[in-house]
Design an enzyme around this catalytic site. Structure first.
Site, short mmCIF file in Angstrom:
data_model
loop_
_atom_site.label_atom_id
_atom_site.label_comp_id
_atom_site.label_asym_id
_atom_site.label_seq_id
_atom_site.Cartn_x
_atom_site.Cartn_y
_atom_site.Cartn_z
CE LYS A 85 -4.25 0.98 2.59
NZ LYS A 85 -4.88 0.78 3.89
O1 G3P Z 1 -8.97 1.65 5.16
C1 G3P Z 1 -8.78 2.96 5.57
C2 G3P Z 1 -9.30 3.11 6.94
O2 G3P Z 1 -8.48 2.43 7.83
C3 G3P Z 1 -9.52 4.49 7.38
O3 G3P Z 1 -10.65 4.43 8.16
O4 G3P Z 1 -12.25 5.16 9.83
O5 G3P Z 1 -9.82 5.79 10.03
O6 G3P Z 1 -11.26 6.84 8.31
P1 G3P Z 1 -11.01 5.63 9.12
#
Ligand code: G3P
Length: 218
Positions: A85
């Site tokens: 990634k």
């Molecule tokens: O896959 C990306 C994710 O980990 C981000 O999620 O909830 O931190 O915006 P969030």
């Protein structure tokens, strides 16, 4: 649509994998920092890869292209399931091209616009990760972004898979399904919300209560 669990917690991953609910895993440096503690992140990536038969996204932490490529190659060596990634920056896209030229799958992350998604596809990204919840957080429309990327990729025949990320609730999953996202990644809480329905629970309780009254075994 492929369902990925967005976590580095091996116990959570094992539960979902045992139930065949997931097709892969995504992690990010924040999730890995939380899971690794004093342990070696590479050991955790290997454990995850042995637990899930599917892509496991492992993110580089360098910000300069050559170091990203070095880290990416090191991560890819851990297991065939690893997808490297990289962030959606100029260096990230350069690293994406270099890793793809080496046959390594790449997930381009931190995508917040159609133009970014277009450039990532041109750089050969295997997956593009638009962060829908974080777009919503700043009063944008994360799902509109998914729909627009779908249209652009279909218009030009890009094979990059749209991986809806930063999923916060089941409606994000419903919209991802309706808009034709290829994958959605979510925390365990959302995964199990997909499974639950109050009418399933109350219906089952009523069936079992009626059966109990009969007093017989199957
Ligand atoms: O896959 C990306 C994710 O980990 C981000 O999620 O909830 O931190 O915006 P969030």
């Amino acid at each position: 649509m492929k369902i990925f669990l967005d976590t580095a917690d091996v116990a959570e991953i094992r539960r979902a994998a045992d139930a065949n609910l997931i097709d892969g895993i995504t992690t990010n440096p924040s999730l890995m920092a939380q899971a690794a503690g004093k342990g070696d992140p590479r050991d955790i990536f290997l454990e995850i890869c042995k637990t899930v038969d599917g892509p496991v996204s492992a993110e580089v932490v360098a910000i300069e292209k050559d170091t990203m490529v070095t880290e990416g190659k090191r991560l890819a060596k851990i297991h065939d399931n690893i997808v490297v990634k990289v962030p959606l920056t100029e260096d990230g896209l350069r690293a994406c091209r270099a890793l793809r030229a080496d046959g390594i799958r790449v997930n381009v992350t931190l995508c917040f616009s159609v133009t970014q998604a277009h450039l990532a596809a041109k750089a050969g990204a295997t997956f593009i990760s638009p962060f829908v919840g974080r777009v919503d957080d700043i009063s944008g429309d994360g799902m509109e972004l998914i729909g627009q990327i779908r249209q652009v990729y279909d218009n030009y025949g890009f094979e990059t898979e749209i991986l809806a990320a930063s999923i916060r609730h089941p409606q994000h999953v419903v919209q991802s399904l309706l808009l034709g996202a290829d994958c959605a990644t979510m925390p365990a809480k959302v995964l199990y919300q997909l499974l639950k329905h109050p009418l399933t629970d109350s219906g089952l309780s009523a069936f079992l209560a009626d059966w109990k009254k009969l007093g017989k075994e199957l």
